[in-house]
Design a protein around this motif. Structure first.
Motif, PDB file in Angstrom:
ATOM      1  N   ILE A  98      28.633  52.343  68.282  1.00  0.00           N
ATOM      2  CA  ILE A  98      27.281  52.656  68.754  1.00  0.00           C
ATOM      3  C   ILE A  98      26.344  52.531  67.559  1.00  0.00           C
ATOM      4  O   ILE A  98      26.423  53.324  66.617  1.00  0.00           O
ATOM      5  N   ASP A  99      25.463  51.545  67.588  1.00  0.00           N
ATOM      6  CA  ASP A  99      24.561  51.351  66.455  1.00  0.00           C
ATOM      7  C   ASP A  99      23.455  52.407  66.464  1.00  0.00           C
ATOM      8  O   ASP A  99      23.031  52.876  67.522  1.00  0.00           O
ATOM      9  N   GLY A 100      22.985  52.763  65.277  1.00  0.00           N
ATOM     10  CA  GLY A 100      21.975  53.810  65.140  1.00  0.00           C
ATOM     11  C   GLY A 100      20.569  53.260  65.297  1.00  0.00           C
ATOM     12  O   GLY A 100      19.816  53.133  64.310  1.00  0.00           O
ATOM     13  N   VAL A 101      20.170  52.944  66.512  1.00  0.00           N
ATOM     14  CA  VAL A 101      18.829  52.422  66.770  1.00  0.00           C
ATOM     15  C   VAL A 101      17.799  53.490  66.402  1.00  0.00           C
ATOM     16  O   VAL A 101      17.975  54.664  66.741  1.00  0.00           O
ATOM     17  N   PRO A 102      16.724  53.135  65.699  1.00  0.00           N
ATOM     18  CA  PRO A 102      15.679  54.122  65.388  1.00  0.00           C
ATOM     19  C   PRO A 102      15.179  54.813  66.648  1.00  0.00           C
ATOM     20  O   PRO A 102      15.059  54.189  67.711  1.00  0.00           O
ATOM     21  N   ALA A 103      14.878  56.103  66.520  1.00  0.00           N
ATOM     22  CA  ALA A 103      14.559  56.912  67.695  1.00  0.00           C
ATOM     23  C   ALA A 103      13.346  56.408  68.452  1.00  0.00           C
ATOM     24  O   ALA A 103      13.269  56.545  69.673  1.00  0.00           O
ATOM     25  N   MET A 104      12.365  55.815  67.755  1.00  0.00           N
ATOM     26  CA  MET A 104      11.123  55.415  68.400  1.00  0.00           C
ATOM     27  C   MET A 104      11.127  53.961  68.860  1.00  0.00           C
ATOM     28  O   MET A 104      10.103  53.471  69.333  1.00  0.00           O
ATOM     29  N   LEU A 105      12.257  53.260  68.735  1.00  0.00           N
ATOM     30  CA  LEU A 105      12.340  51.870  69.192  1.00  0.00           C
ATOM     31  C   LEU A 105      13.175  51.792  70.466  1.00  0.00           C
ATOM     32  O   LEU A 105      14.123  52.568  70.642  1.00  0.00           O
ATOM     33  N   THR A 106      12.841  50.845  71.315  1.00  0.00           N
ATOM     34  CA  THR A 106      13.507  50.688  72.605  1.00  0.00           C
ATOM     35  C   THR A 106      14.259  49.365  72.635  1.00  0.00           C
ATOM     36  O   THR A 106      13.714  48.328  72.256  1.00  0.00           O
ATOM     37  N   VAL A 107      15.512  49.429  73.105  1.00  0.00           N
ATOM     38  CA  VAL A 107      16.313  48.214  73.279  1.00  0.00           C
ATOM     39  C   VAL A 107      15.851  47.520  74.555  1.00  0.00           C
ATOM     40  O   VAL A 107      15.898  48.102  75.647  1.00  0.00           O
ATOM     41  N   VAL A 108      15.387  46.281  74.444  1.00  0.00           N
ATOM     42  CA  VAL A 108      14.852  45.544  75.589  1.00  0.00           C
ATOM     43  C   VAL A 108      15.792  44.441  76.064  1.00  0.00           C
ATOM     44  O   VAL A 108      15.589  43.889  77.150  1.00  0.00           O
ATOM     45  N   ASP A 109      16.793  44.115  75.278  1.00  0.00           N
ATOM     46  CA  ASP A 109      17.741  43.078  75.689  1.00  0.00           C
ATOM     47  C   ASP A 109      19.069  43.343  74.994  1.00  0.00           C
ATOM     48  O   ASP A 109      19.111  43.676  73.803  1.00  0.00           O
ATOM     49  N   GLY A 110      20.161  43.178  75.746  1.00  0.00           N
ATOM     50  CA  GLY A 110      21.471  43.462  75.177  1.00  0.00           C
ATOM     51  C   GLY A 110      21.737  44.961  75.137  1.00  0.00           C
ATOM     52  O   GLY A 110      21.062  45.760  75.799  1.00  0.00           O
ATOM     53  N   THR A 111      22.723  45.351  74.353  1.00  0.00           N
ATOM     54  CA  THR A 111      23.083  46.752  74.222  1.00  0.00           C
ATOM     55  C   THR A 111      23.518  47.042  72.798  1.00  0.00           C
ATOM     56  O   THR A 111      24.084  46.163  72.117  1.00  0.00           O
ATOM     57  N   ALA A 112      23.227  48.261  72.343  1.00  0.00           N
ATOM     58  CA  ALA A 112      23.614  48.681  70.997  1.00  0.00           C
ATOM     59  C   ALA A 112      25.018  49.252  70.966  1.00  0.00           C
ATOM     60  O   ALA A 112      25.434  49.823  69.961  1.00  0.00           O
ATOM     61  N   ARG A 113      25.780  49.108  72.057  1.00  0.00           N
ATOM     62  CA  ARG A 113      27.165  49.585  72.139  1.00  0.00           C
ATOM     63  C   ARG A 113      28.121  48.394  72.198  1.00  0.00           C
ATOM     64  O   ARG A 113      27.781  47.348  72.756  1.00  0.00           O
ATOM     65  N   HIS A 114      29.318  48.591  71.652  1.00  0.00           N
ATOM     66  CA  HIS A 114      30.270  47.481  71.581  1.00  0.00           C
ATOM     67  C   HIS A 114      31.676  48.054  71.470  1.00  0.00           C
ATOM     68  O   HIS A 114      31.884  49.142  70.910  1.00  0.00           O
ATOM     69  N   THR A 115      32.639  47.332  72.026  1.00  0.00           N
ATOM     70  CA  THR A 115      34.050  47.703  71.907  1.00  0.00           C
ATOM     71  C   THR A 115      34.818  46.527  71.328  1.00  0.00           C
ATOM     72  O   THR A 115      34.462  45.361  71.530  1.00  0.00           O
ATOM     73  N   ALA A 116      35.883  46.848  70.600  1.00  0.00           N
ATOM     74  CA  ALA A 116      36.658  45.781  69.958  1.00  0.00           C
ATOM     75  C   ALA A 116      38.029  46.300  69.574  1.00  0.00           C
ATOM     76  O   ALA A 116      38.289  47.509  69.556  1.00  0.00           O
ATOM     77  N   THR A 117      38.918  45.346  69.279  1.00  0.00           N
ATOM     78  CA  THR A 117      40.228  45.613  68.684  1.00  0.00           C
ATOM     79  C   THR A 117      40.272  44.884  67.353  1.00  0.00           C
ATOM     80  O   THR A 117      40.114  43.659  67.308  1.00  0.00           O
ATOM     81  N   LEU A 118      40.467  45.619  66.273  1.00  0.00           N
ATOM     82  CA  LEU A 118      40.376  45.020  64.941  1.00  0.00           C
ATOM     83  C   LEU A 118      41.666  45.223  64.161  1.00  0.00           C
ATOM     84  O   LEU A 118      42.129  46.352  63.977  1.00  0.00           O
ATOM     85  N   ARG A 119      42.212  44.107  63.720  1.00  0.00           N
ATOM     86  CA  ARG A 119      43.327  44.161  62.784  1.00  0.00           C
ATOM     87  C   ARG A 119      42.775  44.266  61.369  1.00  0.00           C
ATOM     88  O   ARG A 119      41.574  44.018  61.144  1.00  0.00           O
ATOM     89  N   PRO A 120      43.562  44.640  60.394  1.00  0.00           N
ATOM     90  CA  PRO A 120      43.054  44.753  59.018  1.00  0.00           C
ATOM     91  C   PRO A 120      42.405  43.455  58.549  1.00  0.00           C
ATOM     92  O   PRO A 120      42.978  42.367  58.685  1.00  0.00           O
ATOM     93  N   GLY A 121      41.180  43.562  58.036  1.00  0.00           N
ATOM     94  CA  GLY A 121      40.440  42.410  57.551  1.00  0.00           C
ATOM     95  C   GLY A 121      39.650  41.665  58.609  1.00  0.00           C
ATOM     96  O   GLY A 121      38.862  40.776  58.272  1.00  0.00           O
ATOM     97  N   ALA A 122      39.845  42.002  59.867  1.00  0.00           N
ATOM     98  CA  ALA A 122      39.145  41.301  60.940  1.00  0.00           C
ATOM     99  C   ALA A 122      37.744  41.884  61.129  1.00  0.00           C
ATOM    100  O   ALA A 122      37.448  43.009  60.731  1.00  0.00           O
ATOM    101  N   SER A 123      36.858  41.099  61.775  1.00  0.00           N
ATOM    102  CA  SER A 123      35.469  41.510  62.004  1.00  0.00           C
ATOM    103  C   SER A 123      35.097  41.265  63.459  1.00  0.00           C
ATOM    104  O   SER A 123      35.708  40.445  64.148  1.00  0.00           O
ATOM    105  N   THR A 124      34.098  41.975  63.904  1.00  0.00           N
ATOM    106  CA  THR A 124      33.526  41.777  65.230  1.00  0.00           C
ATOM    107  C   THR A 124      32.003  41.832  65.111  1.00  0.00           C
ATOM    108  O   THR A 124      31.467  42.546  64.260  1.00  0.00           O
TER     109      THR A 124
END
Length: 410
Positions: free
Chosen positions: A78-104
């Protein structure tokens, strides 16, 4: 229940029941054999625009890397969106499976609002395969969206220090901007004699210039609970005050003069006037992180725990104000107490300029009444000789400052 089934299987000599019960026992014991996942993450946040105009959209791209040695089979971000800004497209939440050294990587879009907005830490929740153990952590990645424009000239008045500086005053003397000529007095500096008039008329005259003095400014944000007013879905007055404080401070520092910041109400926040890059960084940090300037209004229990109600906020501010320093008071003027304090400071000789964001509305009788009350308070300040910048946050602050300066000069 699994152990009970196994006991029945042994009692009645039924191997299949014992086998089925052993599977249940395995499921019950398995989570207790695992340890909580070790979470070590790095966050890289990229912004498509760091200095947007109000209403402009900014795309935020977040890349999270597993820098640890543990496999993270269930990672929720869950990204820390500033309190006074509104998400208008997409989402600040994400799920993933990460092995060591991997990125998402994930991205979303926010709409820029007037002010300086700092991203909060990203929240990561990691669970093991069984789901029994859950680890929640925050990962700091300092990023900021600045939707600001400093006023071309800070709204300082003629009350300045005695030291040379870059702020023009109404006093005449040595300087760089011509004001008028006067009769020559013995002892006047040769560099200020009007030699052209001497050549034409044979009489001596002395050139007078507008003097330039230094200025010291204290920017105060009204952070009392009553100041957290605003229209639904729009930033409240304290948020606008923080944005205006940042712009005013920057405009004073651009002149090479001294400026500090404090708050009225809330936990103790005080940085005396100063200049220099280190001082400016401390002031910016206070505006972004100090609890008295939180995006959320304080409740009574929190204010008492923070020590905000131990002393009268007006007394605390009054004891810190320097008589030579100008006070920029950023307040929505929601009560008569702030007006009385301002008039009292002006009566003591303090130079006070009120910058008031207008967060009132016209949709209901209560909102219309609040609008009238605010207008009456502005009129009281005008009659008391206090300079007021009536600021509509839908417009740039520098425009309201320029319009107010024209009224002051009439």
């Amino acid at each position: 229940m699994a152990l009970f089934g196994a006991a029945l299987g042994v009692l009645f000599k039924r191997p299949l029941i014992v086998l089925a019960a052993s599977v249940g026992v395995g499921f019950a014991v398995y989570p207790h054999l695992l340890t909580p996942p070790a979470v070590s993450l790095a966050v890289d946040r990229r912004l498509s625009e760091r200095d947007p105009a109000p209403g402009e959209t900014v795309t935020v791209t977040v890349t999270v890397t597993n820098e640890g040695e543990s496999w993270l089979p269930d990672l929720r971000l869950i990204d820390g969106v500033p309190a006074m800004l509104t998400v208008v497209d997409g989402t600040a939440r994400h799920t993933a499976t990460l092995r060591p050294g991997a990125s998402t990587t994930f991205s979303y879009t926010v709409a820029a609002e007037h002010g300086a907005h700092r991203f909060r830490p990203l929240t990561a929740i990691a669970r093991d395969v069984s789901g029994e153990h859950e680890v929640e952590t925050e990962v700091e990645a300092v990023d900021e969206i600045e939707c600001l424009r400093s006023p071309s000239e800070p709204p300082v008045d003629g009350a300045t220090d005695l030291y040379p500086g870059r702020v023009l005053t109404d006093e005449s003397g040595a300087g760089v901007e011509f004001d008028h000529t006067r009769e020559y007095h013995p002892g006047d500096a040769r560099s200020r004699i009007d030699w052209r008039q001497l050549a034409k008329t044979g009489s001596l005259a002395t050139l007078e210039f507008r003097q330039e003095r230094s200025v010291s400014v204290t920017v105060c944000v009204d952070a009392r609970a009553d100041a957290y007013r605003g229209q639904p879905g729009d930033p409240h007055a304290v948020s606008h005050g923080v944005a205006a404080a940042r712009e005013l401070l920057e405009s004073v520092w651009d002149l090479g003069e001294r400026a500090g910041v404090t708050t009225l109400g809330g936990p103790d926040c005080w940085l005396p006037p100063g200049r220099g890059s280190d001082h400016a960084d401390r002031a910016r940090h206070l505006l972004l992180t100090h609890p008295s300037l939180s995006p959320r209004p304080p409740n009574e229990d929190q204010a008492r725990a923070d020590g905000g109600t131990d002393t009268d906020p007006f007394d605390r501010l009054r004891t810190r104000l320097d008589g030579n320093a100008q006070l920029f008071l950023l307040t929505p003027l929601t009560d008569d107490e702030i007006v009385g304090f301002t008039l009292a400071q002006a009566a003591r000789g303090q130079s006070v300029t009120v910058v008031s964001p207008d967060v009132t509305g016209e949709d209901s009788p209560g909102e219309r009444l609040a609008t009238v009350e605010r207008r009456n308070r502005i009129d009281r300040l005008h009659r008391g000789g206090v300079r007021v910048v009536d600021w509509d946050p839908a417009n740039r602050l520098h425009k309201s400052v320029a319009a107010a300066r024209e009224r002051w000069q009439r």
